[in-house]
Write an enzyme that holds these catalytic residues in place. Structure first.
Site, mmCIF file in Angstrom:
data_model
loop_
_atom_site.group_PDB
_atom_site.id
_atom_site.type_symbol
_atom_site.label_atom_id
_atom_site.label_comp_id
_atom_site.label_asym_id
_atom_site.label_seq_id
_atom_site.Cartn_x
_atom_site.Cartn_y
_atom_site.Cartn_z
ATOM 1 N N HIS A 401 -2.031 5.216 -16.891
ATOM 2 C CA HIS A 401 -3.467 5.419 -16.722
ATOM 3 C C HIS A 401 -4.267 4.500 -17.645
ATOM 4 C CE1 HIS A 401 -3.177 9.595 -14.710
ATOM 5 N NE2 HIS A 401 -3.650 8.722 -13.863
ATOM 6 N N ARG A 508 -3.240 3.279 -1.673
ATOM 7 C CA ARG A 508 -2.090 4.135 -2.002
ATOM 8 C C ARG A 508 -2.546 5.578 -2.145
ATOM 9 N NH1 ARG A 508 1.074 1.872 -7.026
ATOM 10 N NH2 ARG A 508 2.538 3.435 -6.268
ATOM 11 N N ARG A 544 -2.225 3.939 3.555
ATOM 12 C CA ARG A 544 -0.808 4.264 3.665
ATOM 13 C C ARG A 544 -0.617 5.753 3.442
ATOM 14 N NH1 ARG A 544 3.316 1.439 -0.427
ATOM 15 N NH2 ARG A 544 2.380 2.932 -1.882
ATOM 16 N N GLU A 643 9.889 -2.632 4.283
ATOM 17 C CA GLU A 643 10.326 -2.628 2.889
ATOM 18 C C GLU A 643 11.786 -2.201 2.753
ATOM 19 O OE1 GLU A 643 7.882 0.086 0.671
ATOM 20 O OE2 GLU A 643 7.738 1.494 2.328
ATOM 21 N N ASN A 666 7.989 -5.455 -2.972
ATOM 22 C CA ASN A 666 8.612 -4.836 -4.147
ATOM 23 C C ASN A 666 9.889 -4.092 -3.756
ATOM 24 O OD1 ASN A 666 6.387 -5.810 -5.444
ATOM 25 N ND2 ASN A 666 5.406 -3.840 -5.736
ATOM 26 N N ASP A 667 9.765 -3.154 -2.821
ATOM 27 C CA ASP A 667 10.943 -2.398 -2.386
ATOM 28 C C ASP A 667 11.905 -3.270 -1.583
ATOM 29 O OD1 ASP A 667 10.739 0.044 -3.585
ATOM 30 O OD2 ASP A 667 9.610 0.980 -1.967
ATOM 31 N N ARG A 677 14.511 -2.462 -11.067
ATOM 32 C CA ARG A 677 13.654 -3.172 -12.017
ATOM 33 C C ARG A 677 13.516 -2.436 -13.347
ATOM 34 N NH1 ARG A 677 8.007 -4.823 -9.672
ATOM 35 N NH2 ARG A 677 8.066 -2.746 -8.769
#
Length: 807
Positions: A401, A508, A544, A643, A666-667, A677
């Site tokens: 955050h 997201r 999404r 992904e 990323n995925d 990662r």
């Protein structure tokens, strides 16, 4: 008070005034941390003691031949450090030259008066000034002014001289301490002039600033370059080492912890209010996580059980917080894993109160580099936090955050800097490169000069590129690339407009679950989605559906432990297993789509069967809303996120039934290369420029082109300057990345030739190693003239250098 005349000591009070002044000066020493704070405290003190409308302090430059305004209370703040006078120039320069005080009822009528318009002093009539003398050297001038004409009495002048006399040694000491961090030439000049005035400072002239040139590396968290003095923000004590004696009575011990829970809730309410008033409701909402944890029946119940089992409230808090923290540590996704920081913050608050450490009153000086163990949301409720030059943290990552707040406020930041707190020294100069994830402590003059130039170029580049944000992202031969933004917080929306993103390529929604410690109800979701859609209209927003699951397990959402969560019950699999919640989200998205600028994206589709089941639920939800005559976009585009390698391999099959592709690199990289990662042993192997990843992207793009549906990239790869030429060459029509990256990516796109990068992409697909792919991309940027770009050339070279490093 404005307009009041300065008061002098009444007869018989001179000694008393001097004693109290001495006490006030001692107070300045005790609460000042550096030269700037010392000077600010001086003018504050003198203005208060003399009840003047303005008080200012001019300090001599190292050669003692010029004075510069260094602190003021009453004049224009922006004049500090910018307004100066030669020795003998104006009333202030006259006082310095003569080493005598002056008092003018009507200052403008004095023959030596010099008007300084930058200071905003035109409203002041009377002026009184006294030199700060150390032996025969004038190191500064103390000035008070009044708005109404005032005849200064000898007692007034005497009191000002007393102030100057008492303050001069304090100011000299602060100057000397500041010069330890200055250049050798400045220090030598100042010491030489003091010696001429009969003030030899033994050994100081040879005391070189420790040009340690210590370089530390961490995670690039918020881009930008900052240079400033270090301000440590340490914990008040090592709470693990503080002794605690529990009460004998278990009921009393539990009640003590209950009282602390109430106090912590009160503090968090106050912090939430401050954050809301300064930065808006999105910042304030983050504190809901902390508050809800304190109110959570499961959390409180575990605390009570632990107290009764241990008889010790401190031990109970530690055990329960550790239990929650272990749960978050098992989460693969970095965003959700770093929610453990919120758990630690709540635990730290409770322990501090139980151990007798209340909240400290901390003020931050503008321009400092804040160094802390971890960036917490509560830090952004501190005074002047938004004026801090940069933030560096030993722990945490780019999705905490606090890190998100830093990016939203565009404060340069680096996190995860191993050994930071042990290495850093309070007050030393630090250079922070947020884009490269590097910190330099006590750098030498050459490095400082290099980064001062880089900072200036960066600021000019951002300002210039943002001013050109309405230009299209179009290659030299006319191919348009849509540049959109990845967004998860409402606070990010202003960055979409500021940096010229053409809408939101990925919203997201799982961040909602974080803020609410559970999935919010349908009405709340619909309001949020509608607000986002209105904010970016007429541009599109791609929403999404929840990307939750075993690797993003949030307490009390019913997730069980899994041995391999990334390959388990997550994302669309979780949504399909919770049809009621999934339908509620679908209704909320559909209702928000009434304006016609919303697309729906399904994450982690690995088979046609999964997609068809999700599409069936969407169709049923549309029929339900139609029966109820609830407006929605009946042509709502529904896309698939590529992904998982299996999705890329059956891309043409999926393309026949969906409306668009969004490639989550990323995925896709993680699953293709079998690299976690978060695992330091193998993280260096994670690279989206691996030829295997490029081959799967190419396969997906070709399938989409054959069927005639659009395809975008929405992972971190879309913000990687080295990847952009290759993605354009592969035929990607939309890149969705961080908002701040949009201006640079746009400049890259505008410098490319689509036919040339298509050939580059073909060579990259045939490459054998990541290094070969990087070399191809870097050479294209060079040939496109981007390394010599007047705005971003140097900056881009440093970013490309960072991306070119393994891992």
């Amino acid at each position: 008070m404005p307009g009041r005349s300065p008061r002098g000591p009444r007869e018989g009070e001179t000694i008393s005034e001097r004693v109290t002044l001495l006490a006030d000066v001692a107070g300045i020493v005790s609460r000042s941390h550096d030269l700037r704070e010392t000077l600010d405290n001086v003018v504050e003190l003198v203005a208060r003691r003399l009840e003047a409308d303005a008080c200012s302090l001019y300090l001599a430059e190292p050669d003692l031949g010029r004075l510069t305004l260094r602190a003021t209370k009453g004049l224009a703040p922006e004049a500090v450090g910018r307004v100066g006078l030669a020795l003998g120039e104006g009333l202030v320069g006259l006082v310095a030259k003569r080493r005598e005080p002056i008092a003018c009822e009507r200052a403008r009528e004095h023959p030596a008066f010099r008007y300084l318009p930058q200071t905003g002093e035109d409203r002041f009539e009377s002026l009184m000034a006294a030199p700060l003398l150390v032996r025969e050297a004038t190191i500064g001038v103390l000035v008070v002014q009044t708005e109404r004409p005032h005849r200064f009495e000898p007692a007034d002048v005497q009191l000002l001289q007393t102030c100057a006399q008492l303050i001069a040694p304090v100011v000299l000491n602060a100057i000397l301490l500041s010069l330890v961090g200055g250049s050798d030439s400045q220090r030598q000049r100042f010491v030489t002039e003091l010696a001429r005035a009969g003030i030899p400072i033994a050994g100081f002239e040879s005391q070189r600033r420790p040009e340690r040139n210590v370089e530390l590396r961490g995670l690039p968290t918020s881009p930008g370059i900052a240079i400033g003095p270090v301000r440590r923000l340490d914990d008040p004590a090592d709470l693990e080492e503080v002794a605690y004696v529990p009460r004998q009575d278990l009921v009393e011990e539990w009640q003590a912890l209950r009282d602390v829970l109430v106090e912590a809730r009160y503090d968090l309410d106050a912090a939430r209010a401050v954050a809301g008033s300064r930065f808006g409701p999105e910042f304030a909402a983050v504190f809901n996580t902390h508050i809800q944890m304190l109110e959570d029946k499961g959390f409180v119940g575990r605390l009570e059980v632990a107290v009764r089992g241990t008889g010790n409230a401190v031990e109970a808090v530690r055990r329960v917080v550790d239990e929650y923290r272990r749960l978050f540590d098992r989460i693969e996704d970095p965003y959700f894993r770093e929610r453990g920081i919120d758990v630690d913050d709540v635990g730290r608050r409770l322990l501090a109160k139980l151990l007798g450490f209340g909240d400290r009153s901390v003020s931050l000086e503008p321009g400092v580099v804040l160094v802390t163990s971890v960036i917490l949301p509560a830090h952004f409720t501190l005074p002047d936090m938004e004026k801090v030059a940069a933030i560096v943290a030993e722990h945490g990552g780019a999705t905490s955050h606090g890190a998100i707040f830093a990016r939203t406020l565009e404060i340069p930041a680096v996190t995860g800097v191993a050994g930071l707190m042990a290495a850093v020294r309070s007050g030393e100069t630090a250079v922070v490169d947020g884009a490269a994830g590097r910190i330099y402590l006590s750098p030498d003059e050459a490095l400082l000069a290099e980064y001062r130039g880089a900072r200036e170029r960066y600021e000019i580049a951002v300002e210039h590129l943002d001013a050109l944000r309405h230009r299209p992202a179009e290659t030299r031969d006319g191919r348009c690339i849509a540049l959109t933004a990845n967004v998860g917080l409402l606070a990010d929306l202003h960055l979409v407009e500021r940096h010229g993103a053409e809408g939101i390529g990925l919203f997201r929604t799982e961040l909602l679950a974080l803020a609410h410690r559970g999935i919010p109800d349908e009405e709340e979701q619909e309001k949020l989605y509608e607000r986002v859609a209105r904010a970016v209209a007429p541009h599109n927003v791609t929403i999404r559906t929840l990307d939750l699951g075993g690797d993003k397990a949030i307490p009390d959402l019913g997730f069980g432990e899994e041995e391999n969560p990334q390959l388990g019950w997550r994302s669309i699999r979780f949504s399909l297993a919770h049809e009621d919640g999934f339908r509620a989200q679908l209704r909320a998205i559909l209702r928000a789509s009434a304006g016609g600028n919303v697309s729906l994206l399904l994450p982690m589709i690995s088979s046609l069967g999964e997609y068809r089941r999700a599409r069936q639920l969407i169709a049923e939800t549309q029929e339900e809303l139609a029966r109820r005559e609830v407006p929605f976009d009946r042509q709502l585009p529904v896309g698939v996120m590529i992904e998982v390698p299996s999705a890329a391999l059956i891309a043409e099959t999926l393309a026949r039934e969906c409306d668009f592709f969004s490639i989550g690199t990323n995925d896709l990289t993680q699953y293709t290369l079998a690299v976690d990662r978060g695992n330091e042993r193998v993280a260096h192997l994670f690279d989206p420029l691996h030829p295997a990843v490029l081959l799967l992207i190419d396969r997906s793009v070709r399938a989409a082109n054959r069927i005639g549906i659009p395809v975008s990239v929405c992972g971190e790869m879309a913000s990687n300057p080295l990847a952009v030429p290759l993605l354009v060459g592969l035929g990607i029509a939309e890149l969705s990345g961080t908002p701040a990256a949009v201006p640079v990516i746009k400049e890259i796109v505008r410098a490319l030739d689509a036919s040339l990068v298509a050939e580059d992409a073909r060579r990259a697909l045939a490459a054998g190693t990541v290094q070969e792919v990087r070399a191809i991309a870097a050479e294209r940027l060079r040939q496109a003239g981007l390394f010599d770009h007047p705005d971003i050339g140097g900056w881009l070279r440093s970013i490309v250098e960072r991306y070119a490093e393994p891992g």
